[in-house]
Scaffold this active site. Structure first.
Site, PDB file in Angstrom:
ATOM      1  N   CYS A   1       0.815  -1.211   0.000  1.00  0.00           N
ATOM      2  CA  CYS A   1       0.000   0.000   0.000  1.00  0.00           C
ATOM      3  C   CYS A   1       0.852   1.267   0.000  1.00  0.00           C
ATOM      4  CB  CYS A   1      -0.958   0.003   1.206  1.00  0.00           C
ATOM      5  SG  CYS A   1      -0.173   0.271   2.810  1.00  0.00           S
TER       6      CYS A   1
ATOM      7  N   ASP B   1       5.711   4.175  10.812  1.00  0.00           N
ATOM      8  CA  ASP B   1       5.323   3.257   9.740  1.00  0.00           C
ATOM      9  C   ASP B   1       4.012   2.588  10.120  1.00  0.00           C
ATOM     10  OD1 ASP B   1       5.262   1.271   7.641  1.00  0.00           O
ATOM     11  OD2 ASP B   1       7.432   1.475   7.497  1.00  0.00           O
TER      12      ASP B   1
ATOM     13  N   ASP C   1      12.690   0.167  10.645  1.00  0.00           N
ATOM     14  CA  ASP C   1      13.382   1.350  10.136  1.00  0.00           C
ATOM     15  C   ASP C   1      14.377   1.902  11.153  1.00  0.00           C
ATOM     16  OD1 ASP C   1      12.227   1.422   7.623  1.00  0.00           O
ATOM     17  OD2 ASP C   1      10.520   2.610   8.276  1.00  0.00           O
TER      18      ASP C   1
ATOM     19  N   GLY D   1       1.770   4.506  24.459  1.00  0.00           N
ATOM     20  CA  GLY D   1       0.515   5.177  24.138  1.00  0.00           C
ATOM     21  C   GLY D   1       0.236   5.042  22.661  1.00  0.00           C
TER      22      GLY D   1
ATOM     23  N   ASP E   1      16.151  -1.357   5.076  1.00  0.00           N
ATOM     24  CA  ASP E   1      15.337  -2.573   5.175  1.00  0.00           C
ATOM     25  C   ASP E   1      14.501  -2.709   3.911  1.00  0.00           C
ATOM     26  OD1 ASP E   1      13.671  -0.422   5.891  1.00  0.00           O
ATOM     27  OD2 ASP E   1      12.395  -1.679   7.124  1.00  0.00           O
TER      28      ASP E   1
END
Length: 342
Positions: free
Chosen positions: A23, A70, A93, A139, A240
């Protein structure tokens, strides 16, 4: 989608048209977007930032703060596993940038109204994965959203000497990959194996689709932290491998460092090559999107033996997949394809 009263977990992938890292916005579109808003150059306040996998900022003489964000759509229907994959992918990342200490995770979660009951399991998967990486969930933010999304922001620290970036790759270095490829093909086949296309899929792959998908999921839920810790003493550059695929991510590295990349070896999960050819994902060309893929590391020749010993001692999968050259861009050069099982 599940019927009313059905106790099975909701089929999360049915609520999105694109799955996992597929996506992501394409690299060319992303480059244009960043250029349009003036974010295509170096930022004086940062050690590195836009154009790398994460940003790094000095917070003391011997400490750097690495931050990233991400999130993506489901690549698997099981809510708990979706959470685990999303957490591993988001933290990757930071690991690709050489940081893993003091890892703090803020959850990003969005769900359609029909599947809000999945929130507990998704969050549980995220929490368990972050704890396995030695981090803490501090959180987050949850919204209603037509497509399910999960991931988060990640902050971690590192010594400045341990920071890794794509732009530091140099000609004559060797490139290594720490996970096999093929997640898109494996999970794509799993989503349709019970439909009218199922018989064709079963005849295409030499292994049961469920077995191939289970192995892909195991790789996607393997954090890159151990690979980073074992590699950062020896590697000069890293990234990555995610939505752009191995070849696409190699192109990003090549452009960032002003070098060329030749890819000569493609380790793939056994069974995914045939599935990719059926679906047209381009795995044999290094173009198939990967989700929570391995680290692509550039290592000077004089350090390769010690590097390989370090990863082997840590139990980290690794394969030499190419070289950095004095040219430009990235290309496959008569690559050998290795089928990896387990």
């Amino acid at each position: 989608m599940t019927d009313e009263g059905d106790d099975r977990s909701p089929a999360l992938t049915e609520y999105a048209d694109l799955h996992g890292c597929s996506c992501k916005v394409g690299q060319d579109d992303l480059d244009s977007l960043l250029a349009d808003v003036g974010l295509s150059g170096a930022q004086a306040e940062l050690q590195f930032g836009v154009g790398e996998d994460a940003s790094a900022r000095s917070i003391g003489d011997d400490r750097s703060l690495v931050t990233t964000i991400d999130f993506f759509t489901p690549i698997v229907d099981d809510p708990y596993e979706f959470g685990r994959v999303a957490a591993c992918n988001a933290a990757s990342d930071a690991f690709a940038s050489g940081a893993g200490d003091d890892l703090t995770f803020l959850v990003v979660l969005g769900l359609p109204r029909e599947v809000t009951d999945a929130a507990t399991e998704i969050l549980g998967g995220i929490v368990d994965a972050v704890e396995d990486m030695g981090g803490v969930v501090a959180g987050g933010h949850t919204i209603m959203n037509p497509w399910p999304i999960a991931g988060g922001t990640v902050a971690a620290t590192a010594s400045p000497e341990h920071l890794l970036r794509m732009s530091d790759a140099s000609p004559s270095e060797y490139l290594y990959l720490t996970k096999p490829l093929g997640t898109q093909a494996a999970m794509g086949a799993l989503r349709v194996q019970d439909g009218e296309f199922g018989e064709t899929i079963a005849e295409t792959t030499p292994r049961p689709v469920g077995t191939v998908a289970d192995e892909a999921l195991a790789w996607m839920t393997t954090p890159n932290r151990a690979a980073m810790l074992a590699a950062r003493e020896y590697a000069t550059a890293a990234t990555d491998v995610t939505g752009f695929g191995l070849l696409g991510q190699a192109r990003v590295l090549a452009e960032s460092a002003g070098v060329g990349v030749e890819l000569t070896h493609l380790p793939v999960i056994e069974g995914t090559l045939e599935l990719s050819q059926l679906f047209g994902y381009g795995l044999e060309d290094g173009e198939s999107a990967e989700t929570s893929g391995g680290l692509l590391l550039s290592v000077p020749e004089r350090r390769t033996d010690a590097f390989e010993d370090s990863l082997s001692a840590a139990g980290v999968f690794h394969r030499e997949v190419g070289r950095v050259t004095t040219g430009t861009g990235a290309a496959l050069v008569d690559p050998t394809i290795e089928r990896v099982r387990g």
